[in-house]
Design a protein around this motif. Structure first.
Motif, PDB file in Angstrom:
ATOM      1  N   SER A   1       1.003  -1.339   0.437  1.00  0.00           N
ATOM      2  CA  SER A   1      -0.039  -0.401  -0.235  1.00  0.00           C
ATOM      3  C   SER A   1       1.004   1.284  -0.035  1.00  0.00           C
ATOM      4  O   SER A   1       2.458   1.478   0.774  1.00  0.00           O
ATOM      5  CB  SER A   1      -1.027  -0.048   1.384  1.00  0.00           C
ATOM      6  N   GLU A   2       0.585   2.428  -0.612  1.00  0.00           N
ATOM      7  CA  GLU A   2       1.854   4.175  -0.819  1.00  0.00           C
ATOM      8  C   GLU A   2      -0.049   4.403   0.562  1.00  0.00           C
ATOM      9  O   GLU A   2       0.774   6.045   0.458  1.00  0.00           O
ATOM     10  CB  GLU A   2       1.166   4.058  -1.769  1.00  0.00           C
ATOM     11  N   SER A   3      -0.203   3.638   1.576  1.00  0.00           N
ATOM     12  CA  SER A   3      -1.562   4.947   1.736  1.00  0.00           C
ATOM     13  C   SER A   3      -0.681   5.406   2.964  1.00  0.00           C
ATOM     14  O   SER A   3      -0.320   6.764   3.640  1.00  0.00           O
ATOM     15  CB  SER A   3      -2.282   3.853   3.245  1.00  0.00           C
ATOM     16  N   ASP A   4       0.503   5.391   3.500  1.00  0.00           N
ATOM     17  CA  ASP A   4       1.701   5.715   4.639  1.00  0.00           C
ATOM     18  C   ASP A   4       2.075   6.958   3.467  1.00  0.00           C
ATOM     19  O   ASP A   4       2.994   7.725   4.094  1.00  0.00           O
ATOM     20  CB  ASP A   4       2.332   5.025   5.043  1.00  0.00           C
ATOM     21  N   SER A   5       2.126   6.891   2.155  1.00  0.00           N
ATOM     22  CA  SER A   5       2.751   8.327   1.918  1.00  0.00           C
ATOM     23  C   SER A   5       2.593   9.155   0.886  1.00  0.00           C
ATOM     24  O   SER A   5       0.580   9.024   0.423  1.00  0.00           O
ATOM     25  CB  SER A   5       3.737   6.999   0.000  1.00  0.00           C
ATOM     26  N   ALA A   6       2.505  10.138   1.426  1.00  0.00           N
ATOM     27  CA  ALA A   6       1.484  11.985   1.299  1.00  0.00           C
ATOM     28  C   ALA A   6       1.030  11.853  -0.536  1.00  0.00           C
ATOM     29  O   ALA A   6       1.822  11.479  -1.187  1.00  0.00           O
ATOM     30  CB  ALA A   6       1.839  13.061   1.889  1.00  0.00           C
ATOM     31  N   ALA A   7       0.146  12.175  -0.545  1.00  0.00           N
ATOM     32  CA  ALA A   7      -0.655  13.034  -2.073  1.00  0.00           C
ATOM     33  C   ALA A   7       0.782  14.026  -2.365  1.00  0.00           C
ATOM     34  O   ALA A   7       0.765  14.109  -4.154  1.00  0.00           O
ATOM     35  CB  ALA A   7      -1.545  13.503  -2.280  1.00  0.00           C
ATOM     36  N   ARG A   8       1.633  14.956  -1.039  1.00  0.00           N
ATOM     37  CA  ARG A   8       2.182  15.576  -1.739  1.00  0.00           C
ATOM     38  C   ARG A   8       3.566  15.334  -0.559  1.00  0.00           C
ATOM     39  O   ARG A   8       3.344  15.427   0.407  1.00  0.00           O
ATOM     40  CB  ARG A   8       1.590  16.368  -2.531  1.00  0.00           C
ATOM     41  N   PHE A   9       4.594  16.164  -1.058  1.00  0.00           N
ATOM     42  CA  PHE A   9       5.802  15.860  -0.280  1.00  0.00           C
ATOM     43  C   PHE A   9       5.365  17.269   0.711  1.00  0.00           C
ATOM     44  O   PHE A   9       4.236  18.537   0.498  1.00  0.00           O
ATOM     45  CB  PHE A   9       7.020  17.069  -0.998  1.00  0.00           C
ATOM     46  N   PRO A  10       5.934  17.852   1.781  1.00  0.00           N
ATOM     47  CA  PRO A  10       6.322  18.830   2.905  1.00  0.00           C
ATOM     48  C   PRO A  10       6.052  19.803   1.830  1.00  0.00           C
ATOM     49  O   PRO A  10       6.666  20.144   1.238  1.00  0.00           O
ATOM     50  CB  PRO A  10       7.488  18.286   3.407  1.00  0.00           C
ATOM     51  N   THR A  11       5.596  20.250   2.812  1.00  0.00           N
ATOM     52  CA  THR A  11       5.356  22.538   2.385  1.00  0.00           C
ATOM     53  C   THR A  11       7.004  23.108   1.742  1.00  0.00           C
ATOM     54  O   THR A  11       6.746  23.578   1.047  1.00  0.00           O
ATOM     55  CB  THR A  11       5.002  23.016   3.159  1.00  0.00           C
TER      56      THR A  11
ATOM     57  N   THR B   1       0.253   4.179  -7.978  1.00  0.00           N
ATOM     58  CA  THR B   1      -1.070   4.280  -7.772  1.00  0.00           C
ATOM     59  C   THR B   1      -2.018   3.845  -9.412  1.00  0.00           C
ATOM     60  O   THR B   1      -3.236   3.802  -9.343  1.00  0.00           O
ATOM     61  CB  THR B   1      -1.650   5.651  -8.020  1.00  0.00           C
ATOM     62  N   GLY B   2      -1.834   3.753 -10.364  1.00  0.00           N
ATOM     63  CA  GLY B   2      -2.031   2.985 -11.669  1.00  0.00           C
ATOM     64  C   GLY B   2      -1.026   2.654 -12.694  1.00  0.00           C
ATOM     65  O   GLY B   2      -0.059   2.663 -11.856  1.00  0.00           O
ATOM     66  N   ALA B   3      -0.701   2.040 -13.687  1.00  0.00           N
ATOM     67  CA  ALA B   3       0.054   1.150 -15.245  1.00  0.00           C
ATOM     68  C   ALA B   3      -0.158   2.436 -15.899  1.00  0.00           C
ATOM     69  O   ALA B   3      -1.377   2.497 -16.734  1.00  0.00           O
ATOM     70  CB  ALA B   3      -0.608  -0.184 -15.086  1.00  0.00           C
TER      71      ALA B   3
ATOM     72  N   VAL C   1       9.491  -7.509 -21.733  1.00  0.00           N
ATOM     73  CA  VAL C   1       8.271  -7.179 -21.092  1.00  0.00           C
ATOM     74  C   VAL C   1       8.839  -5.316 -20.203  1.00  0.00           C
ATOM     75  O   VAL C   1       9.181  -5.298 -19.465  1.00  0.00           O
ATOM     76  CB  VAL C   1       7.729  -7.848 -19.885  1.00  0.00           C
ATOM     77  N   ASP C   2       8.350  -4.847 -20.618  1.00  0.00           N
ATOM     78  CA  ASP C   2       8.425  -3.130 -20.592  1.00  0.00           C
ATOM     79  C   ASP C   2       7.566  -2.174 -19.752  1.00  0.00           C
ATOM     80  O   ASP C   2       5.915  -2.114 -20.471  1.00  0.00           O
ATOM     81  CB  ASP C   2       9.038  -2.344 -21.854  1.00  0.00           C
ATOM     82  N   ILE C   3       7.458  -2.428 -18.338  1.00  0.00           N
ATOM     83  CA  ILE C   3       6.357  -1.490 -17.133  1.00  0.00           C
ATOM     84  C   ILE C   3       6.221  -0.832 -16.574  1.00  0.00           C
ATOM     85  O   ILE C   3       7.921  -0.424 -16.275  1.00  0.00           O
ATOM     86  CB  ILE C   3       5.857  -2.832 -16.723  1.00  0.00           C
ATOM     87  N   GLY C   4       5.631   0.529 -16.073  1.00  0.00           N
ATOM     88  CA  GLY C   4       5.503   1.064 -15.264  1.00  0.00           C
ATOM     89  C   GLY C   4       4.643   1.824 -14.769  1.00  0.00           C
ATOM     90  O   GLY C   4       3.705   1.573 -15.463  1.00  0.00           O
ATOM     91  N   GLY C   5       4.350   3.028 -14.105  1.00  0.00           N
ATOM     92  CA  GLY C   5       3.795   4.072 -13.278  1.00  0.00           C
ATOM     93  C   GLY C   5       3.650   4.718 -12.057  1.00  0.00           C
ATOM     94  O   GLY C   5       4.786   3.763 -11.603  1.00  0.00           O
ATOM     95  N   PRO C   6       2.905   5.443 -12.043  1.00  0.00           N
ATOM     96  CA  PRO C   6       3.469   6.550 -11.180  1.00  0.00           C
ATOM     97  C   PRO C   6       3.730   5.964  -9.646  1.00  0.00           C
ATOM     98  O   PRO C   6       2.912   4.743  -9.071  1.00  0.00           O
ATOM     99  CB  PRO C   6       2.631   7.650 -10.714  1.00  0.00           C
ATOM    100  N   VAL C   7       4.353   6.143  -8.450  1.00  0.00           N
ATOM    101  CA  VAL C   7       3.841   6.164  -7.333  1.00  0.00           C
ATOM    102  C   VAL C   7       3.599   7.715  -6.400  1.00  0.00           C
ATOM    103  O   VAL C   7       3.425   8.878  -6.581  1.00  0.00           O
ATOM    104  CB  VAL C   7       5.077   5.433  -6.317  1.00  0.00           C
ATOM    105  N   ALA C   8       2.772   7.609  -5.607  1.00  0.00           N
ATOM    106  CA  ALA C   8       2.215   9.101  -4.764  1.00  0.00           C
ATOM    107  C   ALA C   8       3.974   9.805  -4.847  1.00  0.00           C
ATOM    108  O   ALA C   8       4.958   8.864  -3.743  1.00  0.00           O
ATOM    109  CB  ALA C   8       1.602   8.878  -3.380  1.00  0.00           C
TER     110      ALA C   8
END
Length: 382
Positions: free
Chosen positions: A5-15, A203-205, A236-243
């Protein structure tokens, strides 16, 4: 099966991260002889203030004055909620919202000296550039130089995000034997991979390439209904974003059953070429010299003509961004730059192979974000 899970990774960095980026953006804008930077939704807006706002026909625009004054955000009132997860409020930026019937380009113009020298993000639609030109009294220039210098060198928060992305995509490659086997179509395998990309922390492929047999000879093949066969070499070439939005991108090549001696020998050369390029990375060398490290080795082994693309591309909030690791790019690498190293060989109508890691330039070399074995991975042919 596994799940991360990426739930412990905020949607953005510290201010504070965004405050520093805005400060540097203003300084670079001033150093370029410009009065302001105008940024509409896209990767640059996400970089500067952590906003993933979408671009619509109504103007949303971040205005960064070069003189260090507080930046402003011009935004349609009905899109205000979309800025909620960004750092805009915590940064204390001025928000100028507008409703239909108000000229938002005039609002932007009121925040700037007229005529002034302004720069716009290259992703800004012409729909906005043309009326902004009228409101500002002079055509804007592209902000590419300013934004490139900001985004090419990753800070520690970005590098940590890239590490998490690399580890997540490595976990997907580690599971390839669950899905990749004869009798299944490329599309079926790709669907399982896309689900696993999310399961393993993305968060997605963003993309899934499964190039089996002759399709592996097309570097930009995606997927098809071709049935994978015993003896196939599969790229096989794959990737996606993490928060909060930083991307993975990794390629490994698989053989369904033991490869032929010719395939094995050719792949061994490719593996040496990829390693040579990785070893060439360090601060102060040019991007084109890293490309040459892989290309020259392949050429010396008679494979130069089947390596048909650049050795790599930068990565971060975009899957493809600067610096590009390609002949003719004389930019000197600097600590913190992140990019792919992905030489390949392609035999049209027969087979292909590619090996790709993301690396980050360190003080004396580079740190790979991907650690899966680079060799041709043999999977069962039944």
């Amino acid at each position: 099966m596994s799940a991360h899970s990426e739930s412990d990774s905020a949607a953005r960095f510290p201010t504070a991260v965004y405050a520093d980026r805005l400060r540097r953006a203003a300084e670079l804008t001033a150093a370029s002889g410009l009065d302001a930077l105008l940024i509409t939704p896209g990767p640059d807006l996400k970089y500067l203030v952590g906003s993933g706002a979408a671009s619509f026909e109504r103007l949303t625009c971040l205005v960064v004055p070069a003189d260090g004054a507080t930046p402003s955000v011009v935004v349609p009132t009905l899109e205000l909620a979309g800025l909620g997860e960004s750092a805009i409020a915590d940064l204390g930026l001025t928000v100028r919202d507008w409703v239909d019937g108000v000229d938002p380009y005039a609002v932007v113009g009121s925040l700037l000296p007229t005529p002034g020298r302004t720069a716009v993000a290259e992703a800004m639609p012409a729909l906005h550039v043309i009326p902004l030109t009228a409101a500002l009294g002079a055509p804007p220039v592209l902000a590419t130089g300013v934004l490139r210098e900001l985004r090419m060198v990753k800070d520690q928060a970005e590098i940590e995000a890239l590490r998490r992305a690399g580890a997540a995509i490595d976990r997907v490659h580690a599971r390839m034997g669950e899905w990749l086997r004869p009798g299944r179509t490329e599309a079926e395998v790709a669907a399982d991979i896309a689900a696993a990309i999310v399961e393993e922390g993305h968060t997605g492929a963003e993309f899934v390439i499964v190039g089996s047999g002759p399709h592996g000879a097309d570097p930009h093949h995606e997927v098809s209904e071709r049935v994978i066969e015993a003896g196939d070499v599969v790229v096989v070439d794959i990737g996606g974003p993490v928060a909060p939005g930083y991307n993975s991108d990794s390629t490994r090549t698989y053989s369904l059953g033991e490869p032929s001696p010719e395939v094995a020998a050719t792949f061994a050369v490719l593996e040496r070429a990829q390693q040579a390029a990785v070893e060439a990375v360090r601060p102060g060398v040019t991007a084109e010299s890293v490309d040459a490290a892989a290309r020259d080795l392949l050429a010396a082994e008679g494979l130069g003509q089947v390596f048909v693309h650049r050795t790599g591309h930068g990565i971060g909030l975009s899957v493809h961004e600067e610096p590009y690791i390609v002949a003719g790019n004389r930019i000197e690498l600097a600590e913190g730059m992140a990019f792919s190293i992905e030489p390949g060989v392609y035999f049209r109508g027969d087979w292909g192979a590619r090996i790709e890691d993301i690396v980050v330039v360190t003080a004396d070399g580079c740190e790979p974000m991907n650690t899966r074995p680079h060799g041709l991975t043999v999977l069962p042919a039944n």
